[in-house]
Scaffold this active site. Structure first.
Site, short mmCIF file in Angstrom:
data_model
loop_
_atom_site.label_atom_id
_atom_site.label_comp_id
_atom_site.label_asym_id
_atom_site.label_seq_id
_atom_site.Cartn_x
_atom_site.Cartn_y
_atom_site.Cartn_z
N LYS A 1 28.34 37.60 35.45
CA LYS A 1 29.76 37.96 35.46
C LYS A 1 30.62 36.74 35.16
CE LYS A 1 31.56 37.56 40.09
NZ LYS A 1 32.88 37.59 40.63
N LYS B 1 25.91 33.00 46.54
CA LYS B 1 26.72 31.79 46.75
C LYS B 1 26.00 30.75 47.59
CE LYS B 1 31.17 33.30 45.38
NZ LYS B 1 32.57 33.49 45.57
N LYS C 1 34.88 32.01 38.19
CA LYS C 1 35.62 30.74 38.28
C LYS C 1 34.66 29.57 38.39
CE LYS C 1 39.27 32.65 41.27
NZ LYS C 1 38.71 33.42 42.39
N1 AQP Z 1 34.18 39.05 36.13
C1 AQP Z 1 34.98 39.89 36.78
N2 AQP Z 1 35.27 41.12 36.25
C2 AQP Z 1 36.09 41.98 36.89
N3 AQP Z 1 36.69 41.67 38.08
C3 AQP Z 1 36.42 40.46 38.62
N4 AQP Z 1 36.85 39.87 39.75
C4 AQP Z 1 36.29 38.64 39.85
N5 AQP Z 1 35.51 38.39 38.79
C5 AQP Z 1 35.57 39.51 38.02
C6 AQP Z 1 37.76 40.48 40.69
O1 AQP Z 1 38.86 39.60 40.88
C7 AQP Z 1 39.34 39.78 42.21
C8 AQP Z 1 39.50 38.45 42.85
O2 AQP Z 1 38.28 37.77 42.89
P1 AQP Z 1 38.13 36.55 43.86
O3 AQP Z 1 38.71 35.35 43.27
O4 AQP Z 1 38.63 36.89 45.18
O5 AQP Z 1 36.61 36.47 44.05
P2 AQP Z 1 35.42 36.04 43.18
O6 AQP Z 1 34.64 37.26 42.91
O7 AQP Z 1 34.77 35.00 43.99
O8 AQP Z 1 35.96 35.43 41.83
P3 AQP Z 1 35.08 34.63 40.85
O9 AQP Z 1 35.94 34.32 39.73
O10 AQP Z 1 33.82 35.33 40.54
O11 AQP Z 1 34.79 33.30 41.65
P4 AQP Z 1 33.44 32.60 41.99
O12 AQP Z 1 33.11 31.80 40.79
O13 AQP Z 1 33.79 31.73 43.16
O14 AQP Z 1 32.41 33.65 42.30
C9 AQP Z 1 38.35 40.69 42.94
O15 AQP Z 1 38.89 42.01 42.96
C10 AQP Z 1 37.13 40.65 42.06
O16 AQP Z 1 36.39 41.85 42.14
#
Ligand code: AQP
Length: 358
Positions: free
Chosen positions: A219, A115, A222
């Site tokens: 992965k 990040k 968002k």
């Molecule tokens: N691709 C994924 N597959 C399975 N599980 C996922 N999680 C996130 N992406 C995947 C799970 O969703 C929960 C909440 O995630 P979060 O929003 O707290 O954190 P994050 O990992 O930052 O989500 P994003 O979508 O990947 O956001 P960005 O783009 O900001 O990095 C967690 O249980 C996570 O494991």
């Protein structure tokens, strides 16, 4: 207390479009747990400000995550649903954990490296300390189980390291104050009595890491600039079908066995999504679709995804039309969460030796 009572904690950041990865890796797995043990599901808004944010958007996305929890089937009468910033004990325990965790531990966190990217000097201190806040979220409820996606594995290990160091550093004090709980899994690295449990991550099933629809090595996220890379929870049926139709694949038909998915990241991803949405396994999906081309499999996957996700999107839209009801769920949940966190913090302060007079 003779042992730690089973309790689930998990959270989702209100940082934008919730997607299929968040749903399959986390939110959908929260639902059945509410009938098995006490559950606490948080909208982690303090985590959401570790990167640049817009205050008006944060209020909207906080309600959106709450609506997703409710629309997916989490019942606020069974589970506690609230937003993190309403329970001040999270931030207070996070500060204490900042003084327990070591710089070296946090420097190894791959999520921070990803990040912060090349511009690490300009990343917020909060982004660096993100995992200590996550440890506080979990341990302020002495939660024993945390359902999360595979990407959170390293943060969960860090949470256990923090609990272990706290239990060791203050072992005598914990015993002196009579605040210890017998260690359910005695080991030479730990005292006989613990204050914080060593929390178990629950990372299981065919959807622990849903990958981008455009690149099977990344992965689903968002923050991916391409909207075609993810299925958002509030996408229309047409959008879902279009994104699956355009999903990157290879020219081969699906294999009959899971071994045949090795080195076929995009195919493996779509099969995993189908398995998770249908409640089956990769094996059951391949026993039905093995030998079929993507021109057959993709429309079947699109139909399944629409059938599962459209009712959730409809319910989210209905709930979001009444923001006051969502806010009421969050404030009721914050009240109940605070009632659990407050005594844990009071005892933590005593262990630390802070004087109280106010
Ligand atoms: N691709 C994924 N597959 C399975 N599980 C996922 N999680 C996130 N992406 C995947 C799970 O969703 C929960 C909440 O995630 P979060 O929003 O707290 O954190 P994050 O990992 O930052 O989500 P994003 O979508 O990947 O956001 P960005 O783009 O900001 O990095 C967690 O249980 C996570 O494991």
């Amino acid at each position: 207390m003779t042992s730690f009572s089973p309790r689930v904690f998990s959270g989702v950041q209100p940082t934008g479009n919730l997607h299929l990865g968040n749903y399959l890796g986390a939110i959908s797995r929260f639902v059945p747990l509410q009938d098995q043990m006490p559950t606490i599901y948080c909208v982690v808004d303090l985590h959401a400000i570790t990167a640049k944010h817009d205050p008006a958007t944060l209020s909207r996305t906080t309600r959106e995550v709450t609506a997703a929890y409710l629309a997916a089937g989490i019942d606020p009468k069974k589970a506690i649903i609230f937003n993190q910033s309403q329970v001040k004990e999270h931030a207070e325990l996070a500060w204490i954990f900042n003084c327990i965790a070591r710089m070296g531990w946090l420097s190894r966190m791959t999520q921070f490296k990803e990040k912060a990217g090349k511009n690490r000097e300009n990343a917020s201190v909060g982004l660096f300390a993100y995992p200590t806040l996550m440890a506080a979220d979990i341990l302020v409820y002495r939660a024993t189980h945390v359902p999360v996606g595979d990407d959170q594995k390293q943060h969960m290990e860090l949470t256990r390291d923090i609990a272990q160091k706290f239990n060791n550093d203050f072992a005598e004090r914990i015993a002196e104050l009579g605040l210890g709980v017998p260690n359910p899994t005695p080991s030479p690295e730990l005292p006989d009595e613990l204050f914080f449990p060593l929390t178990e991550p629950m990372i299981a099933g065919p959807a622990t890491r849903i990958m981008s629809l455009r690149d099977g090595t990344k992965k689903m996220s968002k923050s991916d600039p391409s909207d075609l890379s993810r299925i958002n929870l509030r996408d229309t049926a047409d959008d879902i079908a279009k994104k699956i139709r355009k999903a990157k694949t290879d020219p081969e038909p699906l294999p009959g066995e899971t071994d045949g998915l090795e080195d076929r990241a995009e195919a493996a991803n779509l099969v995993g999504i189908y398995a998770a949405l249908s409640g089956g396994t990769r094996e059951t999906v391949l026993s039905e679709y093995g030998g079929q081309p993507f021109s057959v499999f993709k429309p079947a996957l699109a139909d399944l995804a629409v059938a599962k996700l459209a009712p959730i999107a409809d319910e989210m839209n209905r709930l979001l039309a009444d923001p006051a009801s969502i806010d009421a769920v969050l404030s009721d949940g914050a009240e109940r969460a605070g009632a659990i966190a407050e005594p844990v913090l009071r005892d933590t302060r005593r262990i630390m030796g802070f004087l109280e007079g106010r």
